[in-house]
Design an enzyme around this catalytic site. Sequence first.
Site, PDB file in Angstrom:
ATOM      1  N   CYS A 121       0.812  -1.232   0.000  1.00  0.00           N
ATOM      2  CA  CYS A 121       0.000   0.000   0.000  1.00  0.00           C
ATOM      3  C   CYS A 121       0.835   1.267   0.000  1.00  0.00           C
ATOM      4  O   CYS A 121       0.361   2.323  -0.404  1.00  0.00           O
ATOM      5  CB  CYS A 121      -0.942   0.006   1.199  1.00  0.00           C
ATOM      6  SG  CYS A 121      -2.197  -1.267   1.040  1.00  0.00           S
ATOM      7  N   HIS A 270      -4.014   7.089   1.585  1.00  0.00           N
ATOM      8  CA  HIS A 270      -4.215   5.754   0.999  1.00  0.00           C
ATOM      9  C   HIS A 270      -5.618   5.259   1.333  1.00  0.00           C
ATOM     10  O   HIS A 270      -6.104   5.428   2.455  1.00  0.00           O
ATOM     11  CB  HIS A 270      -3.152   4.800   1.533  1.00  0.00           C
ATOM     12  CG  HIS A 270      -3.440   3.369   1.200  1.00  0.00           C
ATOM     13  ND1 HIS A 270      -3.604   2.950  -0.102  1.00  0.00           N
ATOM     14  CD2 HIS A 270      -3.641   2.284   1.992  1.00  0.00           C
ATOM     15  CE1 HIS A 270      -3.874   1.655  -0.093  1.00  0.00           C
ATOM     16  NE2 HIS A 270      -3.907   1.225   1.159  1.00  0.00           N
ATOM     17  N   ASN A 300     -10.018  -0.900  -2.037  1.00  0.00           N
ATOM     18  CA  ASN A 300      -8.579  -0.689  -1.841  1.00  0.00           C
ATOM     19  C   ASN A 300      -7.828  -1.225  -3.064  1.00  0.00           C
ATOM     20  O   ASN A 300      -7.788  -2.429  -3.282  1.00  0.00           O
ATOM     21  CB  ASN A 300      -8.137  -1.419  -0.563  1.00  0.00           C
ATOM     22  CG  ASN A 300      -6.664  -1.220  -0.242  1.00  0.00           C
ATOM     23  OD1 ASN A 300      -5.925  -0.654  -1.039  1.00  0.00           O
ATOM     24  ND2 ASN A 300      -6.253  -1.699   0.925  1.00  0.00           N
TER      25      ASN A 300
HETATM   26  N1  ACO Z   1     -19.072  -9.578   5.998  1.00  0.00           N
HETATM   27  C1  ACO Z   1     -19.643 -10.028   7.118  1.00  0.00           C
HETATM   28  N2  ACO Z   1     -18.937 -10.416   8.187  1.00  0.00           N
HETATM   29  C2  ACO Z   1     -17.596 -10.347   8.108  1.00  0.00           C
HETATM   30  C3  ACO Z   1     -16.928  -9.871   6.956  1.00  0.00           C
HETATM   31  C4  ACO Z   1     -17.729  -9.472   5.868  1.00  0.00           C
HETATM   32  N3  ACO Z   1     -17.209  -9.010   4.739  1.00  0.00           N
HETATM   33  N4  ACO Z   1     -15.600  -9.910   7.192  1.00  0.00           N
HETATM   34  C5  ACO Z   1     -15.431 -10.388   8.427  1.00  0.00           C
HETATM   35  N5  ACO Z   1     -16.624 -10.648   8.982  1.00  0.00           N
HETATM   36  C6  ACO Z   1     -16.912 -11.196  10.311  1.00  0.00           C
HETATM   37  C7  ACO Z   1     -15.769 -12.020  10.840  1.00  0.00           C
HETATM   38  O1  ACO Z   1     -15.847 -13.342  10.349  1.00  0.00           O
HETATM   39  C8  ACO Z   1     -15.998 -11.943  12.316  1.00  0.00           C
HETATM   40  O2  ACO Z   1     -16.986 -12.861  12.671  1.00  0.00           O
HETATM   41  P1  ACO Z   1     -16.882 -13.703  14.047  1.00  0.00           P
HETATM   42  O3  ACO Z   1     -16.849 -12.674  15.115  1.00  0.00           O
HETATM   43  O4  ACO Z   1     -18.113 -14.543  14.009  1.00  0.00           O
HETATM   44  O5  ACO Z   1     -15.589 -14.462  13.931  1.00  0.00           O
HETATM   45  C9  ACO Z   1     -16.569 -10.538  12.528  1.00  0.00           C
HETATM   46  O6  ACO Z   1     -17.043 -10.124  11.244  1.00  0.00           O
HETATM   47  C10 ACO Z   1     -15.561  -9.537  13.022  1.00  0.00           C
HETATM   48  O7  ACO Z   1     -14.362  -9.658  12.240  1.00  0.00           O
HETATM   49  P2  ACO Z   1     -13.169  -8.665  12.408  1.00  0.00           P
HETATM   50  O8  ACO Z   1     -12.111  -9.000  11.412  1.00  0.00           O
HETATM   51  O9  ACO Z   1     -12.763  -8.615  13.855  1.00  0.00           O
HETATM   52  O10 ACO Z   1     -13.888  -7.297  11.977  1.00  0.00           O
HETATM   53  P3  ACO Z   1     -13.443  -5.805  12.249  1.00  0.00           P
HETATM   54  O11 ACO Z   1     -14.507  -5.146  13.012  1.00  0.00           O
HETATM   55  O12 ACO Z   1     -12.032  -5.720  12.756  1.00  0.00           O
HETATM   56  O13 ACO Z   1     -13.434  -5.178  10.768  1.00  0.00           O
HETATM   57  C11 ACO Z   1     -11.910  -4.747   8.919  1.00  0.00           C
HETATM   58  C12 ACO Z   1     -12.667  -5.788   9.756  1.00  0.00           C
HETATM   59  C13 ACO Z   1     -12.940  -3.839   8.283  1.00  0.00           C
HETATM   60  C14 ACO Z   1     -11.140  -5.469   7.857  1.00  0.00           C
HETATM   61  C15 ACO Z   1     -10.993  -3.911   9.815  1.00  0.00           C
HETATM   62  O14 ACO Z   1     -10.270  -4.726  10.685  1.00  0.00           O
HETATM   63  C16 ACO Z   1     -10.004  -3.089   9.004  1.00  0.00           C
HETATM   64  O15 ACO Z   1     -10.354  -2.245   8.208  1.00  0.00           O
HETATM   65  N6  ACO Z   1      -8.719  -3.305   9.181  1.00  0.00           N
HETATM   66  C17 ACO Z   1      -7.694  -2.593   8.409  1.00  0.00           C
HETATM   67  C18 ACO Z   1      -7.626  -3.045   6.995  1.00  0.00           C
HETATM   68  C19 ACO Z   1      -6.478  -2.376   6.318  1.00  0.00           C
HETATM   69  O16 ACO Z   1      -6.192  -1.212   6.543  1.00  0.00           O
HETATM   70  N7  ACO Z   1      -5.716  -3.074   5.545  1.00  0.00           N
HETATM   71  C20 ACO Z   1      -4.461  -2.486   5.145  1.00  0.00           C
HETATM   72  C21 ACO Z   1      -4.308  -2.212   3.806  1.00  0.00           C
HETATM   73  S1  ACO Z   1      -4.106  -3.617   2.845  1.00  0.00           S
HETATM   74  C22 ACO Z   1      -2.500  -3.681   2.251  1.00  0.00           C
HETATM   75  O17 ACO Z   1      -1.599  -3.053   2.708  1.00  0.00           O
HETATM   76  C23 ACO Z   1      -2.259  -4.710   1.262  1.00  0.00           C
END
Ligand code: ACO
Length: 343
Positions: A121, A270, A300
């Site tokens: 990223c 980003h 993204n």
């Molecule tokens: N739809 C429905 N439910 C989902 C989805 C989805 N798309 N994705 C995950 N869940 C579920 C999970 O399975 C989990 O269920 P469980 O509790 O029954 O196990 C629940 O939702 C919570 O999952 P988390 O991963 O803890 O969700 P969180 O609230 O942390 O949100 C997210 C996830 C949006 C991805 C967040 O953590 C985030 O944005 N993180 C940063 C992402 C990022 O910046 N990436 C970096 C760039 S990428 C790069 O550099 C290549």
Amino acid sequence: MPNAYISGTGFHVPEDIVTNQDLVTRYGIDTTDEWIVKRTGIEARRFAPEGVGTADLAVPAVQMALERAGISNADIGMIIFATLSPDHCFPGSGVYLQHKLGLTDEGVGNFAGCLDVRNQCSGFLYGLATATSMVQSGSVDNIVLVGAEVHSAALDLSTRGRNVASLFGDGAGAVIVSATEEDRGIRSWHLGADGRHADALSQKVFDISKRPFIPLNEEGVGQVAPDYMFAHMAGRLVFKHAVERMIGALMKEFQKQSLTVDDVDLFFFHQANLRINQYVAKNLGLPDEKLFHNIERYGNTTAATIPIMLAEAQGQGRLERGMKIVTVAFGSGFTWGAAIIDW
Ligand code: ACO
């Protein structure tokens, strides 16, 4: 020493719009539009069709950037290609792009150097720092800097992979970094990394320490288990570090240049998660209208997010000569970067 400035911008995204609801209906993923929008701000992304590779997506983006810069293939002194989804393991996508652009054609015969950047990223900002230094050294006048990704081919488009698959899209953005004697351009940049978290956001399709580097089945055919084939992301850890590092990188740059938020006309963060960016913006006291974003439409696109935004902003007439802009990114590695530009 010449200054380095962005003389042209371009972008290209595939036609196929995949909405959050399409993830449910087309791919059978157990998710909802509400879940994705609430946590990330993403409403849709673009997916490239089979047969289109990363260098292919980059070609029209670069052509637009060359046209806006008013230069041709013959003027390109260097290609820098940032991507985490290269066409192949090796060689890098830069040489494929060079050939597809027609630089190697008879009559052009431009064998400009090609460098591939592997910084996910923050790849565009690592590339921008490299291009700026090369131009300022006086060795090259015009550098094509591309960020391009075809994520759709390597996403686990099933409920198992929904935490990653719902975030990413395909696209390409390009800028031309050129030399100028005018008082403008990339004023400063900051790059950082924290390798302790290398595994927190990774895609380990192969392991070169293993013999062979991909396990073989009884017929001698390589077998990659889903855990290795698709990206792994510790989402909450990434979120926490993204906020801290983006704020830290911006503060460093502001201090270096003796700036405050009020001195900056537009911010290009980003596009990983709108909520991360809103949190950072709120922390810095940055008004909504100064924060450019397009994550709602493209998701993204990793190394491509910043150059796509720059190209869209220029196309919309929102980037004018004399404006001060700031850009920042954080991602896998962990790696991050920031830059301050007088447009
Ligand atoms: N739809 C429905 N439910 C989902 C989805 C989805 N798309 N994705 C995950 N869940 C579920 C999970 O399975 C989990 O269920 P469980 O509790 O029954 O196990 C629940 O939702 C919570 O999952 P988390 O991963 O803890 O969700 P969180 O609230 O942390 O949100 C997210 C996830 C949006 C991805 C967040 O953590 C985030 O944005 N993180 C940063 C992402 C990022 O910046 N990436 C970096 C760039 S990428 C790069 O550099 C290549």
